[in-house]
Structures are given as structure tokens and as C-alpha cells.
Design a protein around this motif. Sequence first.
Motif, PDB file in Angstrom:
ATOM      1  N   LEU A 179     -10.733   5.097  -6.205  1.00 53.45           N
ATOM      2  CA  LEU A 179     -10.661   4.492  -7.530  1.00 53.45           C
ATOM      3  C   LEU A 179     -12.015   3.980  -7.980  1.00 53.45           C
ATOM      4  N   ASN A 180     -12.292   4.161  -9.260  1.00 52.54           N
ATOM      5  CA  ASN A 180     -13.445   3.555  -9.912  1.00 52.54           C
ATOM      6  C   ASN A 180     -13.074   2.105 -10.182  1.00 52.54           C
ATOM      7  N   LEU A 181     -13.736   1.169  -9.524  1.00 56.11           N
ATOM      8  CA  LEU A 181     -13.334  -0.233  -9.635  1.00 56.11           C
ATOM      9  C   LEU A 181     -13.719  -0.853 -10.971  1.00 56.11           C
ATOM     10  N   GLN A 182     -14.607  -0.214 -11.690  1.00 51.57           N
ATOM     11  CA  GLN A 182     -14.988  -0.737 -12.998  1.00 51.57           C
ATOM     12  C   GLN A 182     -13.967  -0.370 -14.063  1.00 51.57           C
ATOM     13  N   THR A 183     -13.468   0.879 -14.026  1.00 50.34           N
ATOM     14  CA  THR A 183     -12.526   1.345 -15.047  1.00 50.34           C
ATOM     15  C   THR A 183     -11.076   1.309 -14.581  1.00 50.34           C
ATOM     16  N   GLY A 184     -10.866   1.294 -13.248  1.00 51.15           N
ATOM     17  CA  GLY A 184      -9.511   1.350 -12.704  1.00 51.15           C
ATOM     18  C   GLY A 184      -8.951   2.751 -12.608  1.00 51.15           C
ATOM     19  N   GLU A 185      -9.741   3.762 -12.970  1.00 46.79           N
ATOM     20  CA  GLU A 185      -9.256   5.135 -12.948  1.00 46.79           C
ATOM     21  C   GLU A 185      -9.273   5.703 -11.530  1.00 46.79           C
ATOM     22  N   VAL A 186      -8.292   6.578 -11.261  1.00 48.34           N
ATOM     23  CA  VAL A 186      -8.257   7.294  -9.987  1.00 48.34           C
ATOM     24  C   VAL A 186      -9.230   8.461 -10.084  1.00 48.34           C
ATOM     25  N   ALA A 187     -10.261   8.440  -9.247  1.00 49.67           N
ATOM     26  CA  ALA A 187     -11.303   9.467  -9.309  1.00 49.67           C
ATOM     27  C   ALA A 187     -10.947  10.699  -8.485  1.00 49.67           C
ATOM     28  N   ALA A 188     -10.182  10.525  -7.422  1.00 45.56           N
ATOM     29  CA  ALA A 188      -9.805  11.655  -6.567  1.00 45.56           C
ATOM     30  C   ALA A 188      -8.692  11.204  -5.623  1.00 45.56           C
ATOM     31  N   VAL A 189      -7.896  12.173  -5.159  1.00 48.10           N
ATOM     32  CA  VAL A 189      -6.789  11.901  -4.237  1.00 48.10           C
ATOM     33  C   VAL A 189      -6.833  12.917  -3.107  1.00 48.10           C
ATOM     34  N   SER A 190      -6.562  12.470  -1.901  1.00 44.84           N
ATOM     35  CA  SER A 190      -6.438  13.370  -0.758  1.00 44.84           C
ATOM     36  C   SER A 190      -5.140  13.052  -0.022  1.00 44.84           C
ATOM     37  N   SER A 191      -4.442  14.083   0.412  1.00 40.21           N
ATOM     38  CA  SER A 191      -3.213  13.870   1.179  1.00 40.21           C
ATOM     39  C   SER A 191      -3.132  14.896   2.295  1.00 40.21           C
ATOM     40  N   LYS A 192      -2.623  14.469   3.426  1.00 39.31           N
ATOM     41  CA  LYS A 192      -2.507  15.361   4.577  1.00 39.31           C
ATOM     42  C   LYS A 192      -1.495  14.779   5.558  1.00 39.31           C
ATOM     43  N   ILE A 193      -1.198  15.553   6.588  1.00 36.00           N
ATOM     44  CA  ILE A 193      -0.331  15.064   7.646  1.00 36.00           C
ATOM     45  C   ILE A 193      -1.118  14.115   8.549  1.00 36.00           C
ATOM     46  N   ASN A 194      -0.487  13.031   8.938  1.00 38.09           N
ATOM     47  CA  ASN A 194      -1.119  12.080   9.850  1.00 38.09           C
ATOM     48  C   ASN A 194      -1.523  12.807  11.135  1.00 38.09           C
ATOM     49  N   PRO A 195      -2.809  12.813  11.484  1.00 35.92           N
ATOM     50  CA  PRO A 195      -3.239  13.556  12.675  1.00 35.92           C
ATOM     51  C   PRO A 195      -2.631  13.051  13.972  1.00 35.92           C
ATOM     52  N   GLN A 196      -2.088  11.839  13.972  1.00 35.61           N
ATOM     53  CA  GLN A 196      -1.420  11.337  15.175  1.00 35.61           C
ATOM     54  C   GLN A 196      -0.102  12.065  15.445  1.00 35.61           C
ATOM     55  N   SER A 197       0.360  12.883  14.484  1.00 35.15           N
ATOM     56  CA  SER A 197       1.640  13.579  14.632  1.00 35.15           C
ATOM     57  C   SER A 197       1.671  14.487  15.851  1.00 35.15           C
ATOM     58  N   SER A 198       0.504  14.891  16.340  1.00 30.63           N
ATOM     59  CA  SER A 198       0.478  15.740  17.531  1.00 30.63           C
ATOM     60  C   SER A 198       1.045  15.026  18.746  1.00 30.63           C
ATOM     61  N   HIS A 199       1.143  13.706  18.666  1.00 27.41           N
ATOM     62  CA  HIS A 199       1.703  12.926  19.773  1.00 27.41           C
ATOM     63  C   HIS A 199       3.158  12.551  19.521  1.00 27.41           C
ATOM     64  N   GLY A 200       3.753  13.142  18.483  1.00 27.71           N
ATOM     65  CA  GLY A 200       5.160  12.879  18.210  1.00 27.71           C
ATOM     66  C   GLY A 200       5.399  12.577  16.751  1.00 27.71           C
ATOM     67  N   GLY A 201       6.522  13.082  16.226  1.00 29.75           N
ATOM     68  CA  GLY A 201       6.859  12.843  14.827  1.00 29.75           C
ATOM     69  C   GLY A 201       7.442  11.465  14.589  1.00 29.75           C
ATOM     70  N   ASP A 202       7.795  10.755  15.652  1.00 24.54           N
ATOM     71  CA  ASP A 202       8.370   9.424  15.496  1.00 24.54           C
ATOM     72  C   ASP A 202       7.412   8.356  16.007  1.00 24.54           C
TER      73      ASP A 202
END
Length: 640
Positions: free
Chosen positions: A219-242
Motif C-alpha cells: 500500500l501507498n501510505l500517503q494515498t492509501g491505494e493498493v499498489a500491488a498484491v501477491s498471493s500464494k500457497i503457504n510454503p510451510q504446507s510441505s510439512h502438512g496441510g493442517d
Amino acid sequence: MERDLTVSFGPWDVDVEAATGETILDAAERGNVGIEALCGGNGLCGTCMVQVEDTTAVSPVDADERNLLDADQLEAGYRLGCRAEVTEDVSVFVPASSRSEGEIVMTEGREIDFEHAPAIRRYQLEFPAPTLEDTLPDRERVLGALESEYGVRADSIDRLALTTLPTAIREGETDDGDLRTTATVFEESEVLGIDPGRVGPAYGLAIDIGTTTLAIYLLNLQTGEVAAVSSKINPQSSHGGDIISRVQHSTRSPEGKTELQDEIVAGINDSVEEVVAEAGIEPAEIYEAVFVGNTAMHHLFLGIDAGPVAANPYVPANQAILRTKARELKLDTNPAAMVSWLPIIGGWVGPDFVADLLVSGVLDSDETAIVIDIGTNGEIAVSGPEETYVASAPAGPALEGAEIAHGVRAKPGAIQAITLDPDTWEPELDIIEDKTPIGICGSGIIDIVAQLFLVGAINRRGRLVDPEDGHGRVRDTEDGSREFVLVDTDEADIEEAIVVSQSDIRDIQNAKAAIQTGISVLLSEAGFETVDKLIMAGGFGNYIDPESAKLLGLYPEVGAEDVEFLGNAAGYGAMYALLNDDAKAEAERIVEEVSYVELAAWDGFHDAFAQSMYLPHRDFDRYPWVKERVEATRGADDEL
């Protein structure tokens, strides 16, 4: 460990060096080959199934594999990646259902209106340079200019910022001999950075660490706008989905805790690299990060021993807002950036649910409401004008498709919605991206069990009907159980039919019963029989079909117009706290004002849970809409 063998992974044509005796899954993880392992490689879920070209190049089949793979699969060379150990060079094909790639991560949520008042602000300063007559130290010169020009009484400068302070202010010298600089200040108390001359806005990160997913907003803290978004699977998932699998991994050895912390930090840094590149800024321009996640994710990210929070009486190490510097956690931002975690309510009710409550606004509403965030752990709130009660229900990973015979994450080829013809039980499937089906994701799991109940394929105890009455869809299994065939072998993108087993149905009943019982307990504590509104938070809750959830009894009967979906409210709550510093205080107020209920200690919990195992409940009259709907579909004379 000497790695003198090669594992070739298809369909990617990726070669990974491996040591004799190393499992295929371990080699895949080291080579960043995406193979699912929802149970953490413990031989329990079967999601790491791969096809081995030459089975003599791996260890013999073990008991776990014989339990999870049938004779035809073993004959075709299918093995569990977590159990098959490499003994020679080997080629392995990873079927679509076993690939951890292309998953859909929800980052959208309900936007909320609030005053833009971030903790991070930048101040343009100009002051006289030192002279022989004016030898005020640089630090006091900057702090004095902040107070005289803006009334900001900051009392400290970050140590690393101080190391470059003399050079930075002198690089901004004007033609008049004054020093022009920009100070980046946190909460009007600490200077985090000094830049020469005039610079642009500072940036911040809102980060939601879910058990399954990781979502990052720049986020741009001056304007409050979302500048970019990233999403992915939690890399810890290799050690279990729970959660429990990961906590156990963190406590098995001294390295386990560090390994999990390093993995999530590396995953965040990968995402930071993505968002700064998209926004066209430098990591050093990021001066704050606000984190949310469940209690275990909080502990594992911070390197706190998570063992006690996973054992009775489920006590976290820390409850209040926790703050530290980015450099302490090796985050790829400005090293002086302030890192904050929202507070923990208690037990498994962590910062992510605090963020849900922030966004929902239920504590400041005169309406009665239920707030539910369903994931591998279900958080619940029952709120009224006078009091709000919260609890955590151990739903387990089944509702998200984990530990289900053909459960997969939400990705291309996953069945996400299902309806059954009431007369023939022929399924109509909605498949992500219209690909050949590879399995069933969480929303589809909810649908199929609800549909099986609606058409009469299972009774109120969840028992599948006799195959003779199953329209050719119900069949007996070798272990004496039954299963419902959803997709025949020749129509699936795997080497077998996609089925829903009796065990799968029971797992969904257990998860549903945990949520339903939690709601019943909180309604009892609050003294409510009904509520005005049902609020669903979290990405998974957003995809659940409300009718299917009502058929199962997952939540009380409310009108469709009274159900509100917040989407990824946890992520939006983190953004709220990033853009309005008062939201952090509001989060602390929530923790102070709500009443946490430990379900396991509630008198009568186990009896209530047993009654909730029925569909939709042992007392069918509690759910008149469901009863009417089922009778209309099956016929009034059908035995319920």
C-alpha cells in the motif's frame, strides 16, 4: 549427505540430485518441485501420489502405501512420494491431482470506510547547516526541526537510520547552505529513516499468513491505494496441510522451529520481490508491515515455541500487539521498518479473527450476529449489543478438501460445485477453468455431502444407502465400506474414478459438528435463540454455497438476505490497521471486551457434539427450512 542419484520429475523435465535412501518427496521439496503433502509427509493423506517409471529404482511398497493405494494403482507404478525411497536414478511423473501449483488464493474482501491516518508519515524538513557557532548534533537538529516545523515531538532515531544520518542530511544541502531532508516517522515518536532532499511516499505491507495461503498487499501510505498484491500457497504446507502437523514438526527437533520460520520468511520475501517490482519501487521504501494469522502462524513466524498452544489448555505465549523491527526477522524491506502483529484473543482465536471482527464492525452494532471464519480451524463469534462471545472450533482440514480421498486445493480441474439429479443422482459439475476433473476442492466437498443428503443417498446419520438403491452410483469397497462414484475413471484426469467415501462423509460430519456445536455453545452463553445476521469471513467461506451449508446444519437458519460475505476480511483488517493507526487500539479493545469460551471445558459439549453429528441435527425440527426442502425433494413419505 552424498547425492549421487538423479530424480527426473515430469511433466516439467526437472532433474534433482538425490541421496540413496532419500524419499521422492524430500527430493522434490529441495528442488522446488510442487508436490502436495497435506499430512506433512506422514503417509496419511495420499496427496503426494506419483507414478514411478521403474519401480525397481525405489524402495519396496510399505504398509502406508498398501493402505492408501489400491492394487491397480500399485501395479501401474503409483507410489507415495513420502514413502518411496530412491535407490537408483529414477523418472517420476506427478499427476495433476498431486501438483501444488495453480491454486486459487482469495485476496478480495469487503472494503470499509475509515479515516486515513497511518502510523508512518513523512515530513519535509529544512534547517540551517552546522557552523562553528552552531554545533548542535545532527540528531538534535533533525528532532528539533520536526518539533518546530510540525509539532512532532519524536524522541528517538532508529540506530541504523542514525548511522547514515550525517551523510543523508548533507547530501540535501541547498544553494543557500541549508540542509533539506525527509524524515520518515513512526507514530510521531521514532524516526525510522532520513533521506536527502524531497522524496516520494512511503509504503507499507498488510500480510495475512493463513494455514493454507499467504496474501500480501503493498500500500501507498500517503494515498492509501493498493499498489500491488501477491498471493500464494503457504510454503510451510510441505510439512502438512493442517496446523498440528506443522507444530509437531517444529517440536520434533531443534531445527524444526527454525526451518518453519525460515520457510515463511522466505515466502514473504519472494512476495515482497514481486510486489515492489510491480509497483516500481525499492524495498527500502517499505517502512511498516502489519501481520495477521492464526495463533500457530503467529508463533511459527516469530520463532516462538508453538508446542504449548497445540496442547490443552491451549495457552499462547503472547496476547498483546507485538512489535519488532524488520531486520530482526530478516524481512526484505527497509531494515528499520516497524513490524506489528495484531493481538490474540485466546487459544486458537488469533490476530486473523481479530481482523475479521474489526472489518465486520459487530462490536459497535445493535444487531445480533454470528461471525464465522471457516478454515482448518474455525473461529466463531456471537455478538449482541451488550456482549460478544468467541470460540475456536476444531473443524480440521476436511472442509478445505484435505485428508479427503479425492480432495484437492482450489485449482484448475478441481470440482468446485455439484448438484445431483433428485431422480437419477446423476451429477452436474462445475469445474474450475472447465478442465478435466482431478478431484474435489472444499466448496465441492460441502456441496456433495449436502446433495447426497438432499436426494437420499445418505441418511441423517451420514450412512450411504445400499448399492442396490444407489442408482449405480453407490458401490461397496474392498474394506467393507461404501463410496459414491462422482466421476467415472474414463472421465477423470487421474487413473481412477473420483469418489466420495463413507470415511470422507464422516470427516465432513465431524467438521460440521465442531462448527455447529461451537455456535450452539456461544448462542447459549449469549442467551440468544436466533440472530439478525450471519457473517461469513475468510476466502473459503466466500465460496461455500449457502444452501449447501444450511442443508448440513453448518449454521443456523437465516434468510439469504441476512447472510453477508466479507471475503478475505483478515487481509483487509490488516490493511485497515496499516492505514489507520487507531485501528490497532481498536483491535486491543476487541480483545479486552470479548469473552473467550473454551469449548472443551463447556459442560455438555460432548453431548451437544454427538447430536450435531446428525444431518442437519438430531433435533430435525430445529431446521424447518431444511426439513421442508428435503421432504419436497425426496417426497413426504420418504423415511428421514
